[in-house]
Design a protein around this motif. Structure first.
Motif, mmCIF file in Angstrom:
data_model
loop_
_atom_site.group_PDB
_atom_site.id
_atom_site.type_symbol
_atom_site.label_atom_id
_atom_site.label_comp_id
_atom_site.label_asym_id
_atom_site.label_seq_id
_atom_site.Cartn_x
_atom_site.Cartn_y
_atom_site.Cartn_z
ATOM 1 N N VAL A 62 9.643 11.732 -5.173
ATOM 2 C CA VAL A 62 9.582 10.473 -4.413
ATOM 3 C C VAL A 62 8.135 10.002 -4.309
ATOM 4 O O VAL A 62 7.843 8.811 -4.469
ATOM 5 N N GLY A 63 7.224 10.932 -4.061
ATOM 6 C CA GLY A 63 5.812 10.571 -3.982
ATOM 7 C C GLY A 63 5.289 9.992 -5.284
ATOM 8 O O GLY A 63 4.542 9.004 -5.283
ATOM 9 N N LEU A 64 5.685 10.583 -6.409
ATOM 10 C CA LEU A 64 5.246 10.081 -7.712
ATOM 11 C C LEU A 64 5.841 8.708 -8.016
ATOM 12 O O LEU A 64 5.142 7.816 -8.533
ATOM 13 N N ILE A 65 7.111 8.533 -7.693
ATOM 14 C CA ILE A 65 7.732 7.212 -7.884
ATOM 15 C C ILE A 65 7.039 6.176 -7.000
ATOM 16 O O ILE A 65 6.744 5.058 -7.443
ATOM 17 N N ALA A 66 6.742 6.552 -5.765
ATOM 18 C CA ALA A 66 6.037 5.636 -4.853
ATOM 19 C C ALA A 66 4.648 5.308 -5.383
ATOM 20 O O ALA A 66 4.178 4.170 -5.239
ATOM 21 N N LEU A 67 3.996 6.270 -6.021
ATOM 22 C CA LEU A 67 2.677 6.011 -6.602
ATOM 23 C C LEU A 67 2.780 4.987 -7.731
ATOM 24 O O LEU A 67 1.985 4.044 -7.807
ATOM 25 N N VAL A 68 3.769 5.148 -8.591
ATOM 26 C CA VAL A 68 3.960 4.201 -9.698
ATOM 27 C C VAL A 68 4.292 2.810 -9.161
ATOM 28 O O VAL A 68 3.729 1.800 -9.607
ATOM 29 N N VAL A 69 5.193 2.747 -8.187
ATOM 30 C CA VAL A 69 5.556 1.456 -7.589
ATOM 31 C C VAL A 69 4.341 0.836 -6.904
ATOM 32 O O VAL A 69 4.066 -0.363 -7.060
ATOM 33 N N GLY A 70 3.605 1.653 -6.150
ATOM 34 C CA GLY A 70 2.407 1.158 -5.472
ATOM 35 C C GLY A 70 1.355 0.651 -6.446
ATOM 36 O O GLY A 70 0.724 -0.385 -6.218
ATOM 37 N N MET A 71 1.177 1.364 -7.569
ATOM 38 C CA MET A 71 0.230 0.908 -8.588
ATOM 39 C C MET A 71 0.679 -0.416 -9.187
ATOM 40 O O MET A 71 -0.153 -1.294 -9.466
ATOM 41 N N GLY A 72 1.982 -0.563 -9.374
ATOM 42 C CA GLY A 72 2.507 -1.828 -9.884
ATOM 43 C C GLY A 72 2.266 -2.969 -8.913
ATOM 44 O O GLY A 72 1.871 -4.075 -9.317
ATOM 45 N N MET A 73 2.491 -2.713 -7.620
ATOM 46 C CA MET A 73 2.253 -3.754 -6.616
ATOM 47 C C MET A 73 0.770 -4.094 -6.525
ATOM 48 O O MET A 73 0.403 -5.252 -6.346
ATOM 49 N N PHE A 74 -0.072 -3.071 -6.687
ATOM 50 C CA PHE A 74 -1.521 -3.315 -6.697
ATOM 51 C C PHE A 74 -1.910 -4.143 -7.916
ATOM 52 O O PHE A 74 -2.677 -5.108 -7.804
ATOM 53 N N ALA A 75 -1.389 -3.786 -9.080
ATOM 54 C CA ALA A 75 -1.694 -4.517 -10.313
ATOM 55 C C ALA A 75 -1.245 -5.977 -10.225
ATOM 56 O O ALA A 75 -1.903 -6.874 -10.764
ATOM 57 N N ALA A 76 -0.144 -6.209 -9.502
ATOM 58 C CA ALA A 76 0.354 -7.575 -9.328
ATOM 59 C C ALA A 76 -0.439 -8.344 -8.270
ATOM 60 O O ALA A 76 -0.254 -9.550 -8.115
ATOM 61 N N GLY A 77 -1.293 -7.644 -7.543
ATOM 62 C CA GLY A 77 -2.096 -8.296 -6.512
ATOM 63 C C GLY A 77 -1.377 -8.452 -5.183
ATOM 64 O O GLY A 77 -1.826 -9.196 -4.322
ATOM 65 N N TRP A 78 -0.269 -7.734 -5.016
ATOM 66 C CA TRP A 78 0.510 -7.863 -3.778
ATOM 67 C C TRP A 78 -0.045 -7.014 -2.649
ATOM 68 O O TRP A 78 0.121 -7.366 -1.481
ATOM 69 N N ILE A 79 -0.640 -5.875 -2.993
ATOM 70 C CA ILE A 79 -1.213 -4.981 -1.984
ATOM 71 C C ILE A 79 -2.549 -4.474 -2.503
ATOM 72 O O ILE A 79 -2.863 -4.587 -3.679
ATOM 73 N N GLY A 80 -3.330 -3.873 -1.609
ATOM 74 C CA GLY A 80 -4.606 -3.302 -2.002
ATOM 75 C C GLY A 80 -4.446 -1.877 -2.520
ATOM 76 O O GLY A 80 -3.382 -1.264 -2.398
ATOM 77 N N GLY A 81 -5.513 -1.352 -3.065
ATOM 78 C CA GLY A 81 -5.484 0.003 -3.597
ATOM 79 C C GLY A 81 -5.241 1.060 -2.530
ATOM 80 O O GLY A 81 -4.518 2.031 -2.755
#
Length: 170
Positions: A62-81
Motif C-alpha cells: 500500500v505504501g509503494l502504491i501510495a508513493l507511485v500515486v503521490g508521485m503522479g499527483m506531484f508530476a501533474a502539479g496537484w500536490i507538492g513533493g
C-alpha cells in the motif's frame, strides 16, 4: 511495561501526521524528516504490534502504491513533493483495508479544504486577513497553493482506527 512501549511506538503515527499538517499550514512545506521518521517508525511499530510478515508486506505494498500515486499527483502539479511523501508514508502505516477510507476521506477533506480556501481568499473576507498572523494572511492570499498535507492528515487519522495498530490502543 510492554504495553507502554507499544503505545509509544504506535502514537508516533498520529503525532507525526498532525505535525506534518501543522507545518504545511504555516509554511507550505513538509520536512523530509517527518516522512522519513514515519517510514522508519513503521518497522518497530509493526514488530511490537505483532504484524505477520504477509500483513507487513501488504502494508508495504500500500505504501509503494501510495508513493507511485503521490508521485503522479506531484508530476501533474496537484500536490507538492512533501505531500506526496507524506501520502506514501501514511499509506505504509495504514495498509489494507484502511487504504480505502484513507483515499476517500483524504479526497473529501481536500475538496473541503480547497472550498474553504476559496471562500477565505474571496474579496469580501480578504480585508480582515492582515490582522491575523502572517501564516494566516498567506493562506488567504489569492493564487497561493493549498496545504494538502492537512487533507492527507485528516484522511490518515480517520483511517487509523481501522488498522491493527489502533486495536492495541483501545
Amino acid at each position: 511495561m510492554l504495553e507502554h512501549v507499544q503505545t509509544a511506538f504506535i502514537l508516533v503515527f498520529p503525532a507525526l501526521v498532525i505535525l506534518a499538517a501543522l507545518r504545511d499550514v504555516v509554511s507550505y512545506t513538509i520536512s523530509n524528516w517527518i516522512s522519513l521518521a514515519l517510514a522508519a517508525a513503521f518497522v518497530p511499530a509493526a514488530l511490537v504490534a505483532g504484524l505477520s510478515l504477509p500483513m507487513a508486506g501488504a502494508h508495504l505494498g500500500v505504501g509503494l502504491i501510495a508513493l507511485v500515486v503521490g508521485m503522479g499527483m506531484f508530476a501533474a502539479g496537484w500536490i507538492g513533493g512533501g505531500d506526496a511523501k507524506l501520502f506514501a508514508a501514511a499509506g505504509l502505516w495504514l495498509g489494507w483495508p484502511a487504504a480505502t477510507s484513507y483515499l476517500a476521506v483524504t479526497g473529501i477533506a481536500g475538496g473541503a479544504l480547497a472550498t474553504l480556501l476559496l471562500i477565505l481568499r474571496s474579496g469580501w473576507l480578504r480585508a480582515y486577513m492582515p490582522a491575523g498572523p502572517a501564516w494566516f494572511a498567506r493562506l488567504s492570499e489569492p493564487g497561493e497553493n493549498v496545504p494538502y498535507g492537512v487533507a492527507i492528515a485528516i484522511g490518515a487519522l480517520a483511517a487509523f482506527p481501522k488498522t491493527p495498530f489502533a486495536a492495541l490502543l483501545g
